[in-house]
Design a protein around this motif. Structure first.
Motif, short mmCIF file in Angstrom:
data_model
loop_
_atom_site.label_atom_id
_atom_site.label_comp_id
_atom_site.label_asym_id
_atom_site.label_seq_id
_atom_site.Cartn_x
_atom_site.Cartn_y
_atom_site.Cartn_z
N GLN A 99 0.74 -1.22 0.04
CA GLN A 99 -0.06 -0.06 0.15
C GLN A 99 0.72 1.33 0.08
OE1 GLN A 99 -3.49 -0.32 2.64
NE2 GLN A 99 -3.02 1.90 3.23
N CYS A 102 -2.18 -3.32 6.99
CA CYS A 102 -1.85 -2.08 6.08
C CYS A 102 -2.75 -1.04 6.68
CB CYS A 102 -1.83 -2.32 4.62
SG CYS A 102 -0.58 -3.02 3.97
N GLN A 118 -3.69 -6.87 4.31
CA GLN A 118 -4.52 -5.52 3.71
C GLN A 118 -5.01 -4.99 4.97
OE1 GLN A 118 -4.17 -4.58 0.60
NE2 GLN A 118 -4.35 -2.79 1.87
#
Length: 552
Positions: free
Chosen positions: A254, A439, A436
Motif C-alpha cells: 500500500q 496495512c 491488507q
C-alpha cells in the motif's frame, strides 16, 4: 600461493591448526583456493541458526524470477553475475560450523555460479509458476557449505517463446542494499564498462568493525538497561511462532497518500526527529493495540553500513542487523513519545553490531519464549529513476525482472520503503490475520499520530485509535446489527436446552482444536449451576467472572 593456512594468518578468528585444516578440507582446491577465514557477522549467526534448526526448507533462501528473449541474453546475464562474484569476497564465501566452537565463513579465491537447467511440463501450466514452486524456500535449501551462496535455475518457456530463470541466493550473503550494488555492477558488465567500477570493499572490514568495536560488556549494559524488567513477550494477534516453519504468509502492499507523506516529513522536521522515528512509534501503536500491551518490544532492522567503514555503501554482504526496540505507550503524551522513541533509536544505533541473542538474554523473558514476534524494516529505497536511463535500457535489453520475494522467520513484518517523496508499505503476516487489514492499521496509526502532533501534542498515546473508518463502522455498527425475532416468553438457557434436545451431538464450541457438542456443553453448564447454587447464588445474584478465553 600458500599451501597451508596457519593461525597467524587469521587475525579475526582464534583457531588451532587442526580446526583450520578441517575447514580448508571443505574447499575445492584446498589451501590454494582459500583467501580468508573469519567469523560470522551478528545477523549471519542468527540466520544460520534458523537454517540449521529448520526441519524443512529455509526461509532465508530468496528468489527472483527473470525472463530472457533468447538463450544468448540468458548467458550474458549469467556471465555478468559471475563477473560480480569474481569481484566480491562475500559472494565467494561458504560457511563451516561442524566441529567448531563458533561458525566461520571461508572466502574462496574462485567460486563458479551453479547453473541448473530445468525442463518444464507443458501440461502443468505456467513455466514461471513451475519454477517458483520447484524452488519454494519452504521445501528447498541451498548448501551454505558451498560457495557461492546462490544458483541460477533456468529453462525454456516454449509457450511464450522465451527463456525464464530463477536466481536463488541466501540472505547470509546479501541484504537489500547489496542487491542494488549487484544490479549496478551487472549493468556495467553488460555495457562493457567494468573499468569504471570502484575498487571493491572486502566484507572482512565490516566483520572486523562489528567484532572489534563496542565491547560485549557495553552491549550487555545497554540492553539490560532497556530490557531488564521486560518479563512478557509482545505477541501481536497472539502470534508466537518465530521459527517460521508453521505458517503460510499473506502479503499486501500500500502506498501512502502524498498529502500524508508531506505532513509526516513536516512534523518530523518540526520535532527535530527522523521520519523513521514517527514510523517506529506508529508501528508500536499498532502492536500495542493488537497485543493488548502499553509497553511493547519489536525487532527493528538496522542498516549496519553507518559504522561499516569507508566504502560500506558500495560493499556487498549482510550488513543489516535485527535488534529489539522498546517503546512505552500508555499515559505518555504524543510529542514526548516521539522524542523518547527517537532517543532510543539513536542510542540503539550505537549498538547496531550487537547480536540479537545477546540482547534477548538481557530481558527477563524466559527462554524458549521469544521476546517479540513482529519486525519493522524501514529502508531508504531508490525511486527507480535510473532504471529508465538510456544506458540501463540498453544494458537490460531482452532481460525482464518478473517478481521476487522476501521472507523472514517472523510471523508479522512491516517493510517501509522511504522513496524520498513518498512511502510504500508492505505487510507480511501469517495467513488468517489479513495483511491488507494490517496495512490499514498502520496507515490509520500514522494519520492519527500526525494529526495529534499538529493539533493536540499533549494527548496520551493510548487515546490514539488505529482502526480505519471502515473497520470502526463494522465493529460498532455492522457487528451490532443483531436484530432478530425473539420469543420473549423463553429464557436464553431455555432456548439452549431446547437446542440440546434437537441436536445433542452437533458441534457447539470450537477453540484451538478443542471441541464440545451441545450435550457436553449442557452437562458442563449444569455442573457449574449446581456449584454456584451451593455457594448461595440465587436468581438475580451478580457473579463476577475472570477467566482466560477458551472452553471454560
Amino acid at each position: 600461493g600458500s599451501t597451508r593456512i596457519t593461525p597467524s594468518m587469521l587475525p579475526l578468528v582464534a583457531l588451532d591448526q587442526d580446526a583450520i585444516d578441517r575447514i580448508v578440507a571443505t574447499v575445492p582446491g584446498g589451501a590454494r583456493n582459500v583467501q580468508d577465514i573469519y567469523p560470522l557477522a551478528p545477523l549471519q549467526e542468527g540466520i544460520l541458526y534458523h537454517h540449521l534448526s529448520a526441519e524443512q526448507g529455509d526461509l532465508y533462501v530468496l528468489q527472483t524470477q527473470f525472463a530472457f528473449e533468447d538463450r544468448e541474453r540468458l548467458e550474458a546475464f549469467a556471465q555478468a553475475l559471475q563477473a560480480v562474484i569474481d569481484r566480491h569476497d562475500i559472494l565467494r564465501t561458504s560457511v563451516v560450523w561442524e566441529g567448531l566452537a563458533s561458525p566461520v565463513q571461508v572466502v574462496w579465491r574462485e567460486a563458479k555460479l551453479h547453473l541448473e537447467e530445468v525442463r518444464f511440463d507443458p501440461t502443468a501450466g505456467d513455466a514461471v509458476t513451475q519454477l517458483r514452486q520447484r524452488f519454494d524456500p519452504r521445501q528447498h535449501r541451498l548448501d551454505v557449505g558451498q560457495a557461492p551462496l546462490m544458483r541460477l535455475a533456468y529453462g525454456q518457456d516454449e509457450a511464450n517463446r522465451r527463456w525464464v530463470a530463477s536466481l536463488l541466493f541466501h540472505h547470509m550473503a546479501l541484504d537489500h542494499t547489496a542487491l542494488e550494488v549487484v544490479q549496478h555492477e551487472m549493468q556495467a558488465h553488460l555495457l562493457g564498462e567494468t573499468a569504471r567500477l570502484a575498487e571493491t570493499v572486502p566484507y572482512r572490514n565490516y566483520v572486523a568493525q562489528a567484532r572489534l568495536g563496542v565491547t560485549r560488556q557495553e552491549h550487555e549494559a545497554f540492553f539490560r538497561d532497556m530490557l531488564g524488567d521486560v518479563d512478557e513477550p509482545t505477541l501481536p494477534f497472539g502470534l508466537l511462532d518465530v521459527q517460521g516453519q508453521n505458517h503460510d504468509i499473506d502479503e499486501a502492499r500500500q502506498a501512502l497518500a502524498p498529502a500524508l507523506d508531506l505532513r509526516l516529513r513536516q512534523q518530523a522536521r518540526q520535532a527535530g526527529v527522523s521520519v523513521a522515528s514517527l514510523v517506529h512509534l506508529a508501528w508500536a501503536q499498532v502492536l500495542g493495540k493488537v497485543s493488548g500491551r502499553q509497553d511493547v518490544v519489536f525487532g527493528t532492522v538496522l542498516m549496519g553500513r553507518m559504522q561499516g567503514g569507508e566504502g560500506a555503501d558500495r560493499a556487498l554482504g549482510m550488513f543489516i542487523n535485527t535488534l529489539p526496540l522498546r517503546v512505552t505507550l500508555g499515559q505518555q503524551g504524543v510529542r514526548a513519545g516521539v522524542k523518547a522513541t527517537h532517543a532510543r533509536l539513536t542510542a540503539l544505533l550505537g549498538h547496531e553490531h550487537a547480536s540479537l541473542a545477546l540482547a534477548q538474554r538481557c530481558s527477563a523473558v524466559a527462554a524458549p519464549l521469544p521476546l517479540f514476534s513482529a519486525l519493522l524494516n524501514y529502508r531508504h529505497s531508490a525511486t527507480g529513476a535510473d532504471a529508465a536511463s538510456t544506458s540501463a535500457v540498453q544494458a537490460w535489453r531482452g532481460i525482464q525482472a518478473l517478481e521476487g520475494e522476501e521472507r523472514t522467520n517472523y510471523p508479522l513484518t512491516l517493510n517501509v520503503d522511504d522513496l524520498g517523496s513518498g512511502f510504500s508499505l508492505t505487510v507480511l503476516v501469517a495467513a488468517g490475520i489479513g495483511a491488507q487489514r494490517v496495512c490499514g492499521y498502520v496507515q490509520a496509526a500514522l494519520e492519527t499520530l500526525v494529526e495529534a502532533l499538529e493539533q493536540t501534542p499533549q494527548v496520551p498515546l493510548y487515546r490514539l485509535p488505529i482502526l480505519p473508518a471502515s473497520e470502526r463502522e463494522q465493529v460498532l455498527v455492522g457487528f451490532n446489527a443483531t436484530q432478530a425475532e425473539y420469543p420473549l416468553e423463553q429464557t436464553i438457557h431455555g432456548l439452549f436446552e431446547a437446542q440440546v434436545q434437537r441436536t445433542p451431538e452437533s458441534l457447539a464450541v470450537l477453540h484451538r482444536g478443542q471441541r464440545l457438542t451441545y450435550r457436553e456443553l449442557n452437562e458442563r453448564a449444569n455442573r457449574l449451576a449446581h456449584y454456584l447454587r451451593k455457594q448461595g447464588v440465587k436468581p438475580d445474584s451478580r457473579v463476577a467472572i475472570c477467566v482466560e478465553r477458551g472452553l471454560d
